[in-house]
Design an enzyme around this catalytic site. Structure first.
Site, PDB file in Angstrom:
ATOM      1  N   ARG A   1      -3.685   1.832  10.584  1.00 10.98           N
ATOM      2  CA  ARG A   1      -2.945   0.904  11.427  1.00 10.98           C
ATOM      3  C   ARG A   1      -2.233   1.708  12.501  1.00 10.98           C
ATOM      4  NH1 ARG A   1      -5.622  -2.543   9.750  1.00 10.98           N
ATOM      5  NH2 ARG A   1      -5.065  -4.525   8.780  1.00 10.98           N
TER       6      ARG A   1
ATOM      7  N   GLU B   1      -2.355  -4.156  20.129  1.00 11.43           N
ATOM      8  CA  GLU B   1      -3.789  -4.491  20.224  1.00 11.43           C
ATOM      9  C   GLU B   1      -3.930  -5.872  20.852  1.00 11.43           C
ATOM     10  OE1 GLU B   1      -5.721  -4.002  16.423  1.00 11.43           O
ATOM     11  OE2 GLU B   1      -4.893  -2.001  16.174  1.00 11.43           O
TER      12      GLU B   1
ATOM     13  N   HIS C   1     -10.581  -1.793  17.146  1.00 12.12           N
ATOM     14  CA  HIS C   1     -10.344  -2.263  15.774  1.00 12.12           C
ATOM     15  C   HIS C   1     -11.654  -2.828  15.205  1.00 12.12           C
ATOM     16  CE1 HIS C   1      -6.985  -3.695  12.864  1.00 12.12           C
ATOM     17  NE2 HIS C   1      -8.113  -3.474  12.195  1.00 12.12           N
TER      18      HIS C   1
HETATM   19  P1  NDP Z   1      -6.157   0.912  -0.774  1.00  9.43           P
HETATM   20  O1  NDP Z   1      -4.987   0.191  -1.339  1.00  9.43           O
HETATM   21  O2  NDP Z   1      -7.441   0.935  -1.517  1.00  9.43           O
HETATM   22  O3  NDP Z   1      -5.736   2.456  -0.517  1.00  9.43           O
HETATM   23  C1  NDP Z   1      -4.518   2.842   0.010  1.00  9.43           C
HETATM   24  C2  NDP Z   1      -4.309   4.331  -0.284  1.00  9.43           C
HETATM   25  O4  NDP Z   1      -3.151   4.791   0.395  1.00  9.43           O
HETATM   26  C3  NDP Z   1      -4.122   4.647  -1.756  1.00  9.43           C
HETATM   27  O5  NDP Z   1      -4.812   5.828  -2.078  1.00  9.43           O
HETATM   28  C4  NDP Z   1      -2.617   4.882  -1.879  1.00  9.43           C
HETATM   29  O6  NDP Z   1      -2.407   5.757  -2.967  1.00  9.43           O
HETATM   30  C5  NDP Z   1      -2.330   5.526  -0.525  1.00  9.43           C
HETATM   31  N1  NDP Z   1      -0.936   5.418  -0.097  1.00  9.43           N
HETATM   32  C6  NDP Z   1      -0.134   4.330  -0.098  1.00  9.43           C
HETATM   33  N2  NDP Z   1       1.076   4.642   0.384  1.00  9.43           N
HETATM   34  C7  NDP Z   1       1.035   5.963   0.695  1.00  9.43           C
HETATM   35  C8  NDP Z   1       1.985   6.880   1.237  1.00  9.43           C
HETATM   36  N3  NDP Z   1       3.238   6.508   1.528  1.00  9.43           N
HETATM   37  N4  NDP Z   1       1.598   8.157   1.441  1.00  9.43           N
HETATM   38  C9  NDP Z   1       0.337   8.559   1.129  1.00  9.43           C
HETATM   39  N5  NDP Z   1      -0.597   7.747   0.604  1.00  9.43           N
HETATM   40  C10 NDP Z   1      -0.235   6.466   0.387  1.00  9.43           C
HETATM   41  O7  NDP Z   1      -6.355   0.320   0.676  1.00  9.43           O
HETATM   42  P2  NDP Z   1      -7.684   0.390   1.580  1.00  9.43           P
HETATM   43  O8  NDP Z   1      -8.246   1.750   1.501  1.00  9.43           O
HETATM   44  O9  NDP Z   1      -8.547  -0.765   1.282  1.00  9.43           O
HETATM   45  O10 NDP Z   1      -7.054   0.138   3.023  1.00  9.43           O
HETATM   46  C11 NDP Z   1      -6.044   0.987   3.528  1.00  9.43           C
HETATM   47  C12 NDP Z   1      -5.524   0.440   4.846  1.00  9.43           C
HETATM   48  O11 NDP Z   1      -6.498   0.681   5.857  1.00  9.43           O
HETATM   49  C13 NDP Z   1      -5.303  -1.078   4.869  1.00  9.43           C
HETATM   50  O12 NDP Z   1      -4.014  -1.389   4.387  1.00  9.43           O
HETATM   51  C14 NDP Z   1      -5.479  -1.414   6.322  1.00  9.43           C
HETATM   52  O13 NDP Z   1      -4.261  -1.347   6.996  1.00  9.43           O
HETATM   53  C15 NDP Z   1      -6.421  -0.343   6.847  1.00  9.43           C
HETATM   54  N6  NDP Z   1      -7.784  -0.855   7.075  1.00  9.43           N
HETATM   55  C16 NDP Z   1      -8.293  -0.770   8.340  1.00  9.43           C
HETATM   56  C17 NDP Z   1      -9.565  -1.217   8.604  1.00  9.43           C
HETATM   57  C18 NDP Z   1     -10.101  -1.174   9.987  1.00  9.43           C
HETATM   58  O14 NDP Z   1     -10.857  -2.060  10.340  1.00  9.43           O
HETATM   59  N7  NDP Z   1      -9.775  -0.178  10.780  1.00  9.43           N
HETATM   60  C19 NDP Z   1     -10.418  -1.784   7.544  1.00  9.43           C
HETATM   61  C20 NDP Z   1      -9.799  -1.818   6.244  1.00  9.43           C
HETATM   62  C21 NDP Z   1      -8.522  -1.342   6.033  1.00  9.43           C
HETATM   63  P3  NDP Z   1      -1.000   5.839  -3.728  1.00  9.43           P
HETATM   64  O15 NDP Z   1      -0.633   4.450  -4.117  1.00  9.43           O
HETATM   65  O16 NDP Z   1      -1.247   6.785  -4.857  1.00  9.43           O
HETATM   66  O17 NDP Z   1      -0.084   6.421  -2.721  1.00  9.43           O
HETATM   67  C1  7N6 Z   2     -11.652  -7.067  10.270  1.00  2.76           C
HETATM   68  C2  7N6 Z   2     -10.577  -5.981  10.297  1.00  2.76           C
HETATM   69  C3  7N6 Z   2      -8.476  -4.674   7.432  1.00  2.76           C
HETATM   70  O1  7N6 Z   2      -7.291  -4.437   7.252  1.00  2.76           O
HETATM   71  O2  7N6 Z   2      -8.147  -4.572   9.758  1.00  2.76           O
HETATM   72  C4  7N6 Z   2      -9.096  -4.496   8.783  1.00  2.76           C
HETATM   73  O3  7N6 Z   2      -9.207  -5.044   6.508  1.00  2.76           O
HETATM   74  C5  7N6 Z   2     -10.286  -5.409   8.914  1.00  2.76           C
HETATM   75  C6  7N6 Z   2     -13.067  -6.558  10.262  1.00  2.76           C
END
Ligand code: NDP
Ligand code: 7N6
Length: 309
Positions: free
Chosen positions: A227, A256, A275
Site C-alpha cells: 500500500r 491513487e 495498482h
Molecule cells: P497476509 O495477511 O497473508 O500477510 C501479511 C504479512 O505481513 C504477514 O506475514 C504478517 O506477518 C506481516 N506483517 C504484518 N504486520 C507487520 C509488521 N508490522 N511488520 C512486518 N511484517 C508484518 O496478507 P497478504 O499477503 O494477502 O496481503 C498483504 C497486503 O498486500 C494486503 O493487506 C494489501 O494491502 C496488499 N495487497 C496488494 C495487492 C496489489 O494489488 N498490489 C494485492 C493483494 C494484497 P506477522 O503477522 O508475523 O507480522
Molecule cells: C484488486 C486489487 C488487494 O488488497 O489491492 C489489492 O487485494 C487487490 C485486483
C-alpha cells in the site's frame, strides 16, 4: 445465518464485470443482485470493492471485500454494528509474485529502458555494467504472508538470495533468514531489492522513510506492491531523484490514481504500474470461491473464513 439476498456492489466493476461474478454464484442459495449504494437496504450481505459509510446504516450482517487489504474499512464502527467483515487474502500469491518478479527482472535486465528506447526507434545497448543477473542478487521481502511467500518462492526459484521480515520471525520456505521488524535496517542493508508486502496498519504506515533509504544500498531497488502509505512518498521521491537508491517499482501510491504532476511518472529509474499487480482474468472466480465457502459455512453454522471483524 445464511443471507437471503447477497448484493454485489457495482464497484466490483473496477476489477471484473459484476454480471460475470453474479452469474458465477448462480449455484448458491441466496438471491444474488447487483446493487448501487442506494439499493443495499434490500440485502443482508454485500460483496464490494469500494467502502461507503452508508454501508453501516444498511441492514447488512456481512460484508466481503474483494481486496486483501481492508485498510479503508472502519473496524470499530463495523464491530459496534455487528457487521462481519471478511477479506480476500490467500489468492494473490501467484499473480503478485509474478508481477514482482517482472519488476525485478525489468530492472536487472533493463527491459524498461529498452521499451522506452523502442518508443523513439532508438537502438541503444546498455553500458557494460548496467545489467546484472537476478541469480545471486538478493531480495528482502518485508511481510511474508500470501504475497510475501509468493514473491519469496519465485525469487528463490530464480536463484536469488532471499531474506524477509515479519513480526513473528518463524522460518518460511525459501527464505534464508527471517528478521523481526525491530531489525528492519539490518534486514534491508545488504539487499539489492526490498519488496514490500505488508498490510497497511498503524505499525506499517511510513515504515520506509528517509532513514530506511539511507540504510539501503545505493544500488538497491524498492518494490512496493503493498500500500502507498507504507512508504513516505516524499522521502521516496527524494531517494529516486537524488539516486540515493537505484530505482523503484511501484504499484501503489499515497494518492491513487497517481496525480498527473507526480515526479514519479517521468523518471527512467521508476516503473509505475496502476495498482494492477493482482489483476488477472480469473479474479472473479477466486473471489467467488471465498464467497461460496463462506455461504456454506454460514449455512452450516460455522465461523467465517478470512474474517477480519
Ligand atoms: P497476509 O495477511 O497473508 O500477510 C501479511 C504479512 O505481513 C504477514 O506475514 C504478517 O506477518 C506481516 N506483517 C504484518 N504486520 C507487520 C509488521 N508490522 N511488520 C512486518 N511484517 C508484518 O496478507 P497478504 O499477503 O494477502 O496481503 C498483504 C497486503 O498486500 C494486503 O493487506 C494489501 O494491502 C496488499 N495487497 C496488494 C495487492 C496489489 O494489488 N498490489 C494485492 C493483494 C494484497 P506477522 O503477522 O508475523 O507480522
Ligand atoms: C484488486 C486489487 C488487494 O488488497 O489491492 C489489492 O487485494 C487487490 C485486483
Amino acid at each position: 445465518h445464511a443471507p437471503e439476498t447477497l448484493g454485489v456492489h457495482e464497484s466490483v466493476g473496477d476489477v471484473f464485470p459484476a454480471t460475470v461474478f453474479r452469474d458465477s454464484l448462480s449455484d448458491t442459495d441466496p438471491t444474488v443482485r447487483i446493487v448501487g449504494t442506494d439499493d443495499i437496504d434490500a440485502c443482508d450481505a454485500l460483496v464490494t470493492f469500494a467502502y461507503d459509510d452508508r454501508f453501516l446504516d444498511a441492514d447488512l450482517d456481512w460484508i466481503h471485500s474483494i481486496q486483501a487489504g481492508v485498510d479503508r474499512f472502519p473496524f470499530d464502527d463495523l464491530r459496534k454494528r455487528e457487521i462481519a467483515l471478511t477479506n480476500s487474502t490467500g489468492i494473490h500469491g501467484d499473480v503478485v509474485g509474478e508481477t514482482t518478479m517482472g519488476l525485478m527482472l525489468a530492472f536487472a535486465r533493463r527491459l524498461h529502458v529498452h521499451r522506452s528506447n523502442q518508443e523513439r526507434s532508438e537502438w541503444r545497448q546498455p553500458a557494460w555494467d548496467d545489467a546484472f543477473p537476478l541469480r545471486r542478487a538478493s531480495v528482502c521481502v518485508v511481510g511474508l504472508g500470501t504475497l510475501g511467500q509468493g514473491i519469496a518462492t519465485r525469487a528463490a526459484a530464480l536463484g536469488m538470495d532471499v531474506t524477509g521480515v515479519k513480526r513473528t520471525p518463524t522460518p518460511v520456505d525459501g527464505v534464508d533468514e527471517v528478521y523481526p521488524p525491530e531489525r528492519l535496517h539490518e534486514a534491508i542493508a545488504d539487499a539489492r531489492f526490498v519488496a514490500l508486502a505488508v498490510p497497511l496498519t498503524d505499525d506499517t504506515e511510513g515504515m520506509i522513510g528517509a532513514a530506511e533509504f539511507d540504510a539501503m544500498r545505493d544500488d538497491a531497488y524498492l518494490i512496493n506492491v503493498a500500500r502507498g502509505p507504507v512508504v513516505e512518498q516524499s522521502a521516496l521521491v527524494d531517494a529516486v531523484e537524488s539516486e540515493r537508491i537505484a530505482g523503484a517499482g511501484l504499484d501503489v501510491f499515497e494518492t491513487e490514481p497517481l496525480p498527473e504532476d507526480s515526479p514519479l511518472w517521468g523518471r527512467e529509474n521508476v516503473i509505475v504500474t496502476p495498482h494492477a499487480a493482482a489483476f488477472t482474468d480469473d479474479y472473479y472466480e477466486r473471489i467467488a470461491t471465498i464467497v461460496r465457502e463462506n455461504l456454506r459455512r454460514l449455512g452450516a453454522g460455522e465461523s467465517l473464513t478470512n474474517r477480519v471483524v
